[in-house]
Design an enzyme around this catalytic site. Structure first.
Site, PDB file in Angstrom:
ATOM      1  N   THR A   1       0.767  -1.259   0.010  1.00 39.11           N
ATOM      2  CA  THR A   1       0.104   0.130   0.185  1.00 39.11           C
ATOM      3  C   THR A   1       1.008   1.295  -0.088  1.00 39.11           C
ATOM      4  O   THR A   1       0.650   2.341  -0.558  1.00 39.11           O
ATOM      5  CB  THR A   1      -0.934   0.004   1.078  1.00 39.11           C
ATOM      6  OG1 THR A   1      -1.530  -1.170   1.352  1.00 39.11           O
ATOM      7  CG2 THR A   1      -1.971   1.176   1.090  1.00 39.11           C
TER       8      THR A   1
ATOM      9  N   ARG B   1       7.730  -2.683   2.834  1.00 39.66           N
ATOM     10  CA  ARG B   1       8.020  -2.686   4.429  1.00 39.66           C
ATOM     11  C   ARG B   1       8.160  -4.069   4.667  1.00 39.66           C
ATOM     12  O   ARG B   1       7.653  -5.032   4.491  1.00 39.66           O
ATOM     13  CB  ARG B   1       6.622  -2.389   5.117  1.00 39.66           C
ATOM     14  CG  ARG B   1       6.642  -0.835   4.893  1.00 39.66           C
ATOM     15  CD  ARG B   1       5.295  -0.421   5.733  1.00 39.66           C
ATOM     16  NE  ARG B   1       4.830   1.082   5.177  1.00 39.66           N
ATOM     17  CZ  ARG B   1       3.925   1.598   5.797  1.00 39.66           C
ATOM     18  NH1 ARG B   1       2.969   1.056   6.713  1.00 39.66           N
ATOM     19  NH2 ARG B   1       3.623   2.899   5.268  1.00 39.66           N
TER      20      ARG B   1
ATOM     21  N   SER C   1       6.210   3.852   8.855  1.00 40.77           N
ATOM     22  CA  SER C   1       5.010   4.802   9.156  1.00 40.77           C
ATOM     23  C   SER C   1       4.587   4.340  10.445  1.00 40.77           C
ATOM     24  O   SER C   1       4.857   4.361  11.550  1.00 40.77           O
ATOM     25  CB  SER C   1       3.781   4.653   8.104  1.00 40.77           C
ATOM     26  OG  SER C   1       2.930   5.471   8.451  1.00 40.77           O
ATOM     27  N   HIS C   2       3.423   3.724  10.644  1.00 45.32           N
ATOM     28  CA  HIS C   2       2.791   3.439  11.758  1.00 45.32           C
ATOM     29  C   HIS C   2       3.107   1.934  12.441  1.00 45.32           C
ATOM     30  O   HIS C   2       2.634   1.527  13.409  1.00 45.32           O
ATOM     31  CB  HIS C   2       1.086   3.219  11.543  1.00 45.32           C
ATOM     32  CG  HIS C   2       0.900   2.298  10.627  1.00 45.32           C
ATOM     33  ND1 HIS C   2       0.807   2.579   9.199  1.00 45.32           N
ATOM     34  CD2 HIS C   2       0.297   0.963  10.930  1.00 45.32           C
ATOM     35  CE1 HIS C   2       0.598   1.734   8.614  1.00 45.32           C
ATOM     36  NE2 HIS C   2       0.188   0.517   9.572  1.00 45.32           N
TER      37      HIS C   2
ATOM     38  N   ASP D   1       1.652  10.024  13.636  1.00 47.56           N
ATOM     39  CA  ASP D   1       2.178   8.482  13.465  1.00 47.56           C
ATOM     40  C   ASP D   1       3.634   8.559  13.350  1.00 47.56           C
ATOM     41  O   ASP D   1       4.225   9.754  13.524  1.00 47.56           O
ATOM     42  CB  ASP D   1       1.554   7.722  12.359  1.00 47.56           C
ATOM     43  CG  ASP D   1       1.986   8.102  11.069  1.00 47.56           C
ATOM     44  OD1 ASP D   1       2.173   9.335  10.867  1.00 47.56           O
ATOM     45  OD2 ASP D   1       1.732   7.403  10.211  1.00 47.56           O
TER      46      ASP D   1
ATOM     47  N   ASP E   1       5.783   8.576  10.663  1.00 48.18           N
ATOM     48  CA  ASP E   1       6.363   9.336   9.865  1.00 48.18           C
ATOM     49  C   ASP E   1       5.710  10.758   9.473  1.00 48.18           C
ATOM     50  O   ASP E   1       5.875  11.358   8.631  1.00 48.18           O
ATOM     51  CB  ASP E   1       6.336   8.596   8.391  1.00 48.18           C
ATOM     52  CG  ASP E   1       5.005   8.267   7.977  1.00 48.18           C
ATOM     53  OD1 ASP E   1       4.296   7.723   8.879  1.00 48.18           O
ATOM     54  OD2 ASP E   1       5.066   8.013   6.888  1.00 48.18           O
TER      55      ASP E   1
ATOM     56  N   ASP F   1       2.201  11.312   8.750  1.00 51.55           N
ATOM     57  CA  ASP F   1       1.371  11.778   8.069  1.00 51.55           C
ATOM     58  C   ASP F   1      -0.066  11.631   8.532  1.00 51.55           C
ATOM     59  O   ASP F   1      -1.041  11.881   7.698  1.00 51.55           O
ATOM     60  CB  ASP F   1       1.809  10.975   6.562  1.00 51.55           C
ATOM     61  CG  ASP F   1       1.854   9.662   6.694  1.00 51.55           C
ATOM     62  OD1 ASP F   1       1.690   8.812   8.067  1.00 51.55           O
ATOM     63  OD2 ASP F   1       2.056   8.888   5.614  1.00 51.55           O
ATOM     64  N   ARG F   2      -0.231  10.843   9.654  1.00 49.00           N
ATOM     65  CA  ARG F   2      -1.436  10.487  10.382  1.00 49.00           C
ATOM     66  C   ARG F   2      -1.767  11.742  11.229  1.00 49.00           C
ATOM     67  O   ARG F   2      -0.745  12.290  11.724  1.00 49.00           O
ATOM     68  CB  ARG F   2      -1.421   9.101  10.699  1.00 49.00           C
ATOM     69  CG  ARG F   2      -1.215   7.947   9.429  1.00 49.00           C
ATOM     70  CD  ARG F   2      -1.584   6.803  10.315  1.00 49.00           C
ATOM     71  NE  ARG F   2      -1.457   5.693   9.343  1.00 49.00           N
ATOM     72  CZ  ARG F   2      -1.933   4.069   9.343  1.00 49.00           C
ATOM     73  NH1 ARG F   2      -2.807   4.046  10.378  1.00 49.00           N
ATOM     74  NH2 ARG F   2      -1.909   3.803   8.288  1.00 49.00           N
TER      75      ARG F   2
ATOM     76  N   THR G   1      -7.655   2.033  -1.292  1.00 52.79           N
ATOM     77  CA  THR G   1      -7.009   2.592  -0.140  1.00 52.79           C
ATOM     78  C   THR G   1      -5.413   2.948  -0.484  1.00 52.79           C
ATOM     79  O   THR G   1      -4.980   2.038  -1.339  1.00 52.79           O
ATOM     80  CB  THR G   1      -6.871   1.184   0.779  1.00 52.79           C
ATOM     81  OG1 THR G   1      -8.163   1.104   1.199  1.00 52.79           O
ATOM     82  CG2 THR G   1      -5.996   1.632   2.106  1.00 52.79           C
TER      83      THR G   1
ATOM     84  N   GLU H   1      -8.532   9.380   4.414  1.00 47.66           N
ATOM     85  CA  GLU H   1      -8.768   8.129   4.644  1.00 47.66           C
ATOM     86  C   GLU H   1      -9.126   7.697   6.035  1.00 47.66           C
ATOM     87  O   GLU H   1      -9.034   8.325   6.950  1.00 47.66           O
ATOM     88  CB  GLU H   1      -7.287   7.118   4.652  1.00 47.66           C
ATOM     89  CG  GLU H   1      -7.081   7.289   3.047  1.00 47.66           C
ATOM     90  CD  GLU H   1      -5.743   6.289   2.776  1.00 47.66           C
ATOM     91  OE1 GLU H   1      -6.094   5.179   2.238  1.00 47.66           O
ATOM     92  OE2 GLU H   1      -4.637   6.492   3.273  1.00 47.66           O
ATOM     93  N   GLU H   2      -9.882   6.424   6.293  1.00 46.20           N
ATOM     94  CA  GLU H   2     -10.557   6.139   7.475  1.00 46.20           C
ATOM     95  C   GLU H   2      -9.377   5.820   8.680  1.00 46.20           C
ATOM     96  O   GLU H   2      -9.389   5.831   9.610  1.00 46.20           O
ATOM     97  CB  GLU H   2     -11.352   4.957   7.617  1.00 46.20           C
ATOM     98  CG  GLU H   2     -10.994   3.630   6.864  1.00 46.20           C
ATOM     99  CD  GLU H   2      -9.632   3.077   7.423  1.00 46.20           C
ATOM    100  OE1 GLU H   2      -9.857   3.230   8.728  1.00 46.20           O
ATOM    101  OE2 GLU H   2      -8.741   2.703   6.800  1.00 46.20           O
TER     102      GLU H   2
ATOM    103  N   LYS I   1      -0.531  12.415   2.796  1.00 46.02           N
ATOM    104  CA  LYS I   1      -1.397  12.982   3.955  1.00 46.02           C
ATOM    105  C   LYS I   1      -0.608  13.624   4.931  1.00 46.02           C
ATOM    106  O   LYS I   1       0.531  13.523   4.851  1.00 46.02           O
ATOM    107  CB  LYS I   1      -2.027  11.680   4.522  1.00 46.02           C
ATOM    108  CG  LYS I   1      -1.281  10.606   4.826  1.00 46.02           C
ATOM    109  CD  LYS I   1      -2.374   9.367   5.269  1.00 46.02           C
ATOM    110  CE  LYS I   1      -1.567   8.177   5.968  1.00 46.02           C
ATOM    111  NZ  LYS I   1      -1.102   7.253   4.823  1.00 46.02           N
TER     112      LYS I   1
HETATM  113  C1  VG1 Z   1      -2.805   1.340   5.759  1.00 46.77           C
HETATM  114  C2  VG1 Z   1      -4.145   2.190   5.785  1.00 46.77           C
HETATM  115  C3  VG1 Z   1      -4.109   3.158   4.547  1.00 46.77           C
HETATM  116  C4  VG1 Z   1      -2.838   3.790   4.456  1.00 46.77           C
HETATM  117  C5  VG1 Z   1      -1.506   2.871   4.788  1.00 46.77           C
HETATM  118  C6  VG1 Z   1      -0.321   3.801   4.805  1.00 46.77           C
HETATM  119  O1  VG1 Z   1      -2.907   0.465   4.795  1.00 46.77           O
HETATM  120  O2  VG1 Z   1      -5.372   1.219   5.870  1.00 46.77           O
HETATM  121  O3  VG1 Z   1      -5.192   3.642   4.671  1.00 46.77           O
HETATM  122  O4  VG1 Z   1      -2.986   4.631   3.212  1.00 46.77           O
HETATM  123  O5  VG1 Z   1      -1.999   2.127   5.874  1.00 46.77           O
HETATM  124  O6  VG1 Z   1      -0.142   4.623   5.746  1.00 46.77           O
HETATM  125  P1  VG1 Z   1      -3.263  -1.134   4.654  1.00 46.77           P
HETATM  126  O7  VG1 Z   1      -2.910  -1.756   3.230  1.00 46.77           O
HETATM  127  O8  VG1 Z   1      -2.264  -1.729   5.659  1.00 46.77           O
HETATM  128  O9  VG1 Z   1      -4.859  -1.058   5.101  1.00 46.77           O
HETATM  129  V1  VG1 Z   1       1.090   5.172   6.629  1.00 46.77           V
HETATM  130  O10 VG1 Z   1       0.698   6.250   7.418  1.00 46.77           O
HETATM  131  O11 VG1 Z   1       1.396   3.551   7.333  1.00 46.77           O
HETATM  132  O12 VG1 Z   1       2.141   5.353   5.492  1.00 46.77           O
HETATM  133 CO    CO Z   2       2.299   7.158   8.208  1.00 44.28          CO
END
Ligand code: VG1
Ligand code: CO
Length: 543
Positions: free
Chosen positions: A18, A22, A113-114, A277, A279, A281-282, A344, A363-364, A376
């Site tokens: 996505t 990773r 990221s998260h 989060d 990085d 962006d959240r 997504t 995004e949710e 984001k």
């Molecule tokens: C998740 C979220 C998605 C977001 C992505 C990257 O992806 O659901 O909405 O864009 O993380 O966010 P997935 O495929 O695990 O549902 V970040 O802040 O980790 O770059």
């Molecule tokens: Co992020």
């Protein structure tokens, strides 16, 4: 100092998900693993002479090593100039901002990221294109294809570059410019929001806690919220980026930021709470006694956008990812603007923003942003809310209640089942897909199914098609159940079940969310056979 050509063999599984590639840190630490992926990026980019690239990451474990490797490979591939955040630090939205501001050809973002960090945590790498946004699928697929065929990578053997001092040095003739990671971003925020009004708000004694979650947004929040906007020291908590995020899970939601939510629910709650989060962006927005759902936050920002100077002329359109609640759709309708539903991942918003079709995206998963950059942007969303609170004098709780009263409430929740056996998860999705053609028209638990499909998106700008983007079951009253497999996890499969129920009647806006959605939860379990197929009795995380 020479350019070395090092023989290598492909690693399986280097297809970006996505949001980039990773994997566990230990996987990235294998000799050649990072180098292969970076070589594949350069093979995809082609001739780099005369080009500028931006490079930075969220400061997690392995960030500094990776930065040195990438700089030495960029030099070997003839890149003219690299802009690197001091200490190797740049938040994801800051990378996007710097690419755009300096007219760079693209950028490399180092982050998972998260996902948790540290030697046993995760690491990630992502390529962003000229518009500042994540590379579209045709680019990530080209990178992946190269990872499967390459036989060598090129790298300079020069000593490491000093990343800790602002200034320019040369590496094999390539200019390495170490920049202040915050300055360009802070300047952009100052042009979008009413900083005078927010300063006055803090002067009036308004209180706030911003939880940096020991990740990258701390320095940005400190510089802007405490520095430029004059909030008292201590407004930003966990503001120092740590290599392992202090052992925490840097995902701003009520589960991982439980302390902040508890503070906001307690007797000494400040006026406003927020978190970001790994990085940056959240974002999570919290009022006294209420964590605003990201879907509602997008809708509320959209409905009130003209209160921020950067959006005073109005917004052109809104885009939301498919699983995100339809709250924003109702606002778009009221404003007479378009609302787009995308798969997504932020990469699907880029074309719409470039074409001037949308201004706001969301995004949710606690992601909100606008066309000011192509990622984001966590702190941007927090500043947007501060701007709204400052110019209206209304608290968060009132904003939310008034929004629901006007547009209705979209009860919303996501149930995640993490580290599920991947074969079982795939089988569950396949069985579900096989059922879809017969679902429409059926009545399930009192709901009539209006539409059931596996979401396919055709990009209205370039016509590219993304299929298999999640199963959606839409009821005749607009309630929805969505099933997706995560594309960011690093262990087994993560099943995400998204639940949404619309309620127009203000007398029914005060139900507990999980209770309000319990009927849909039962339907979701029945139709997917999730419990039998995965052996999981309950979700790992409910947000
Ligand atoms: C998740 C979220 C998605 C977001 C992505 C990257 O992806 O659901 O909405 O864009 O993380 O966010 P997935 O495929 O695990 O549902 V970040 O802040 O980790 O770059
Ligand atoms: Co992020």
């Amino acid at each position: 100092m020479t350019i070395q050509t090092v023989a290598t063999t492909p690693f399986a599984g280097q297809r970006p998900g996505t949001s980039g590639l990773r994997k566990k840190v230990t996987e990235f630490q294998q000799p050649g693993y990072l180098e292969n992926f970076v070589e594949a990026i350069f093979l995809t980019l082609g001739d780099c002479s005369g080009r500028t690239l931006v490079l930075g990451g969220d400061g997690r474990y392995f960030n500094r090593d990776a930065i040195q490797t990438i700089l030495h490979m960029a030099a070997a591939h003839g890149v003219a100039r690299m802009l690197v955040g001091r200490g190797g630090i740049l938040s994801t939205p800051a990378v996007s901002c710097v690419i755009r501001k300096h007219g760079a050809f693209g950028g490399i973002v180092l982050s998972a990221s998260h996902n948790p960090g540290g030697p046993d945590g995760d690491f990630g790498i992502k390529y962003n294109i000229e518009n500042g946004g994540p590379a579209p699928e045709k680019v990530t697929e080209a990178i992946f294809a190269h990872t499967q065929t390459l036989s060598a990578y090129r790298i300079s053997d020069a000593p490491p570059v000093n990343l800790d001092e602002i200034g320019t040095t040369s590496l094999e003739g390539m200019q390495v410019e170490v920049i202040d990671p915050v300055a360009d971003y802070a300047e952009l925020m100052g042009r979008l929001f009413d900083f005078d009004a927010i300063r006055a708000l803090f002067k009036r004694g308004f209180t706030m806690k911003f939880d940096g979650m020991s990740a990258v947004s701390g320095p940005y929040a400190r510089a802007i919220i405490e520095g430029v906007l004059g909030a008292p020291a201590g407004t930003v908590i966990n503001g120092e980026p740590l290599e392992d995020f202090g052992g925490h899970h840097p995902d701003p939601n009520p589960v991982n930021a439980a302390e902040l939510v508890a503070l906001m629910n307690g007797p000494d709650a400040p006026d406003f709470g927020a978190a970001s989060d790994g990085d940056g962006d959240r974002n999570m927005i919290v009022g006294r006694g209420i964590a605003v759902t990201p879907s509602d936050s997008l809708a509320i920002i959209a409905a009130n956008a003209t209160l921020a100077p950067g959006y005073a002329a109005g917004i052109k359109g809104i885009a939301r990812s498919m699983p995100t609640s339809t709250a924003a759709d109702r606002v778009a309708e009221a404003l007479g603007i378009s609302c787009f539903e995308t798969p997504t991942g932020w990469k699907y918003f880029g074309n719409l923003m470039d074409a001037g079709m949308v201004t706001l995206c969301g995004e949710e998963s606690y992601g909100t942003g606008s066309s000011h950059v192509r990622e984001k942007d966590g702190l941007w969303a927090v500043l947007f809310w501060l701007n709204l609170l400052a110019v209206t004098g209304k608290p968060v709780e009132q904003f939310v209640a008034e929004h629901w009263a006007r547009f209705g409430r979209n009860y919303y929740s996501r149930h995640d089942y993490e580290a599920v056996d991947a074969t079982a998860a795939d089988a569950m999705m396949a069985a579900l897909c096989a059922k879809l053609p017969k679902l429409a028209g059926q009545t399930l638990g009192g709901y009539r199914v209006a539409l059931a499909d596996d979401f396919v998106y055709t990009d209205p700008v370039d016509g590219s098609v993304a299929s298999k983007q999640g199963v959606r079951i839409v009821m005749s009253d607009g309630s929805r159940i969505v099933f997706r497999l995560s594309g960011t996890g690093t262990e087994g499969a993560t099943i995400r079940v998204y639940l949404e129920r619309y309620e127009a009647d203000p007398a029914r806006h005060h139900l507990e969310t999980q209770q309000a959605l319990s009927g849909l939860v039962a339907i979701a379990d029945g139709v997917s056979e999730l419990r039998q197929r995965t052996g999981r009795q309950r979700p790992s995380v409910i947000t």
